[in-house]
Design a protein around this motif. Structure first.
Motif, short mmCIF file in Angstrom:
data_model
loop_
_atom_site.label_atom_id
_atom_site.label_comp_id
_atom_site.label_asym_id
_atom_site.label_seq_id
_atom_site.Cartn_x
_atom_site.Cartn_y
_atom_site.Cartn_z
N GLU A 165 -2.17 22.55 1.83
CA GLU A 165 -2.23 20.77 1.18
C GLU A 165 -2.95 21.05 -0.15
OE1 GLU A 165 -6.59 20.95 2.66
OE2 GLU A 165 -6.36 20.30 5.23
N ASP A 166 -2.16 22.48 -0.64
CA ASP A 166 -2.06 22.47 -2.54
C ASP A 166 -0.26 22.46 -2.55
OD1 ASP A 166 -4.40 23.08 -2.03
OD2 ASP A 166 -4.13 24.99 -1.81
N GLY A 167 0.72 21.83 -1.73
CA GLY A 167 1.10 21.46 -2.43
C GLY A 167 1.54 20.38 -2.99
N ALA A 168 2.81 19.73 -2.76
CA ALA A 168 3.61 18.71 -3.74
C ALA A 168 3.29 17.92 -3.22
CB ALA A 168 4.33 18.67 -4.44
N TRP A 169 2.76 17.19 -1.89
CA TRP A 169 2.75 16.30 -1.49
C TRP A 169 2.02 14.77 -1.97
CZ3 TRP A 169 6.56 16.13 2.07
CH2 TRP A 169 6.73 16.84 2.25
N PRO A 170 2.47 13.56 -2.18
CA PRO A 170 1.39 13.10 -2.80
C PRO A 170 -0.22 12.25 -1.66
CG PRO A 170 2.78 11.94 -1.09
CD PRO A 170 3.54 13.01 -0.93
N VAL A 171 -1.19 11.95 -2.35
CA VAL A 171 -2.36 11.55 -1.40
C VAL A 171 -2.36 10.98 -0.65
CG1 VAL A 171 -4.51 10.82 -2.34
CG2 VAL A 171 -2.68 11.82 -4.47
N LEU A 172 -1.65 10.37 -0.31
CA LEU A 172 -0.88 9.44 1.00
C LEU A 172 -0.90 10.41 1.77
CD1 LEU A 172 -0.49 6.48 2.01
CD2 LEU A 172 2.02 6.88 2.04
N LEU A 173 0.26 11.21 2.00
CA LEU A 173 -0.44 12.46 2.86
C LEU A 173 -1.00 13.19 3.34
CD1 LEU A 173 3.76 12.68 2.78
CD2 LEU A 173 3.06 11.78 4.35
N ASP A 174 -1.96 13.72 2.15
CA ASP A 174 -3.07 14.62 2.41
C ASP A 174 -3.58 13.49 3.13
OD1 ASP A 174 -1.92 16.19 1.24
OD2 ASP A 174 -2.71 15.75 -1.15
N GLU A 175 -4.10 12.19 3.02
CA GLU A 175 -5.16 11.55 3.33
C GLU A 175 -4.55 11.44 4.93
OE1 GLU A 175 -5.50 7.80 1.45
OE2 GLU A 175 -6.60 8.57 -0.84
N PHE A 176 -3.85 11.33 5.15
CA PHE A 176 -2.62 11.07 6.58
C PHE A 176 -3.22 12.08 7.70
CE2 PHE A 176 1.18 11.84 8.95
CZ PHE A 176 0.83 11.63 10.51
N VAL A 177 -2.64 13.46 7.13
CA VAL A 177 -3.01 14.69 7.96
C VAL A 177 -4.66 14.98 7.80
CG1 VAL A 177 -3.11 17.22 7.83
CG2 VAL A 177 -1.42 16.36 6.26
N GLU A 178 -5.52 14.36 6.85
CA GLU A 178 -7.21 14.33 7.47
C GLU A 178 -7.38 13.05 8.34
OE1 GLU A 178 -11.48 13.65 5.04
OE2 GLU A 178 -9.23 13.51 3.89
N TRP A 179 -6.65 12.38 8.64
CA TRP A 179 -7.20 10.39 9.23
C TRP A 179 -6.75 11.22 10.82
CZ3 TRP A 179 -2.84 8.22 12.07
CH2 TRP A 179 -3.30 7.25 12.41
N VAL B 3 1.06 -1.36 0.16
CA VAL B 3 0.14 -0.03 -0.20
C VAL B 3 1.02 1.65 -0.28
CG1 VAL B 3 -2.05 -0.77 1.29
CG2 VAL B 3 -0.25 0.52 2.60
N ILE B 4 2.23 1.05 -0.22
CA ILE B 4 2.99 2.55 -0.10
C ILE B 4 4.59 2.11 -0.91
CG2 ILE B 4 4.10 1.81 1.78
CD1 ILE B 4 4.62 4.71 3.00
N ASN B 5 4.40 2.79 -1.76
CA ASN B 5 6.08 2.69 -2.55
C ASN B 5 7.02 3.26 -2.03
OD1 ASN B 5 6.10 5.62 -3.42
ND2 ASN B 5 4.04 4.97 -4.73
N LYS B 6 8.24 3.14 -2.75
CA LYS B 6 9.66 3.41 -2.22
C LYS B 6 9.86 5.25 -2.16
CE LYS B 6 14.63 2.61 -2.01
NZ LYS B 6 15.49 1.67 -2.53
N ASP B 7 9.19 5.61 -3.30
CA ASP B 7 9.09 7.11 -3.63
C ASP B 7 8.18 7.71 -2.25
OD1 ASP B 7 10.09 7.45 -5.85
OD2 ASP B 7 9.01 7.76 -6.60
N GLN B 8 7.04 7.40 -1.47
CA GLN B 8 6.09 7.66 -0.74
C GLN B 8 6.58 7.60 0.34
OE1 GLN B 8 3.00 4.98 -1.85
NE2 GLN B 8 1.42 6.33 -2.65
N TRP B 9 7.28 6.27 0.63
CA TRP B 9 7.96 6.36 2.36
C TRP B 9 9.69 7.01 1.83
CZ3 TRP B 9 7.63 3.13 6.27
CH2 TRP B 9 8.85 2.91 6.68
N CYS B 10 10.25 7.74 0.89
CA CYS B 10 10.92 8.79 0.83
C CYS B 10 10.27 10.09 1.38
CB CYS B 10 11.78 8.62 -0.38
SG CYS B 10 12.83 7.27 -0.45
N ASN B 11 8.77 10.18 0.39
CA ASN B 11 8.39 11.59 0.82
C ASN B 11 8.16 11.70 2.54
OD1 ASN B 11 8.18 12.90 -1.72
ND2 ASN B 11 6.69 11.74 -2.40
N VAL B 12 7.59 10.58 3.29
CA VAL B 12 7.45 10.15 4.40
C VAL B 12 7.89 11.18 5.36
CG1 VAL B 12 6.56 9.24 6.47
CG2 VAL B 12 5.67 8.96 4.35
#
Length: 257
Positions: A236-250, A211-220
């Motif tokens: 929220e309008d930055g260049a963050w992946p959707v995964l981190l947008d969802e994380f912030v909301e959660w 459920v997470i790839n290496k690019d997303q892992w490095c973005n974290v």
């Protein structure tokens, strides 16, 4: 299909919880800012360095006249010096044998947890963690796995154990206990922290559901380095992946509940 979707959701929630913990750990390490004070010993020994050994000796010890020893005194003095040197050598030798790393002792230590196998599995790992006084999920266990270059989460092979413990010069439980602070210190170095973090991704890849790839892992990692703990500077309008947008909301929903 329903069970697969539930499993994926469970895995995602698990990863999101991990992200939250990583975020807190990184900021906590920065707040602690653990550094060693190396100036204390220099300060304490500074007075000793202010004069050479010969100068200090001459000032403290006045010259004295030589006495010609009697034949009996000479033999007794030589024997006394010999015994003194022998005792000193013997004491040093015993101490060195106890403190020196032993491959045989390290091997015996491994089989305390591996039993008849050539790998320490989950049961042996649980006993190992109990003996060294840390929980299996403690971050220092991740650092230890990194130092041993363990390829599978929750398992130490004989080769990994011998190679890693040799590099740490640990062949007993007590020695490893005394090395735990040294292992934790790797997390305070940004280069080693990044290496350990990337190493952790290989462990995460062992999950059945990716459920997470290496690019997303490095973005974290970048996220945890640049975003405040309260998420106040997250764009929220930055260049963050959707995964981190969802994380912030959660995470915000979780804090409010």
């Amino acid at each position: 299909m329903h069970s697969d979707a539930a499993a994926v959701n469970f895995q995602l929630n698990s990863h999101l919880s991990t992200l939250a913990n990583i975020h807190k750990i990184y900021h906590t390490l920065n707040k602690l800012n653990l550094t060693e004070d190396i100036g204390q010993d220099d300060h304490q020994t500074g007075s000793l360095r202010s004069c050479s050994s010969s100068d200090c000796f001459n000032k403290v010890m006045p010259p004295r006249k030589k006495r010609r020893p009697a034949s009996g005194d000479d033999l007794s003095a030589k024997k006394s010096r010999h015994d003194s040197v022998y005792r000193k050598y013997d004491s040093t030798r015993i101490k060195t044998e106890e403190e020196a790393f032993s491959s045989k002792r390290c091997l015996e230590w491994f089989y305390e947890y591996a039993g008849t196998d050539d790998v320490v599995g989950p049961e042996g790992m649980e006993k190992f963690c109990e003996d060294i006084g840390v929980e299996p999920e403690n971050v220092v266990m991740l650092v230890l796995a990194w130092k041993l270059d363990a390829q599978n989460m929750g398992y130490f092979t004989l080769q990994e154990w011998l190679k890693g413990m040799t590099s740490l010069q640990c062949d007993t439980t007590e020695k490893l206990r005394n090395t735990l602070d040294y292992l934790r210190s790797f997390l305070n170095d940004s280069t080693n922290f990044k290496l350990i973090y990337r190493y952790a991704f290989d462990f995460a890849r062992q999950s059945k559901y990716k459920v997470i790839n290496k690019d997303q892992w490095c973005n974290v990692l970048e996220f945890s380095r640049t975003i405040n703990l309260d998420l106040s500077n997250y764009d929220e309008d930055g260049a963050w992946p959707v995964l981190l947008d969802e994380f912030v909301e959660w995470y915000k929903d979780k804090q409010m509940s």
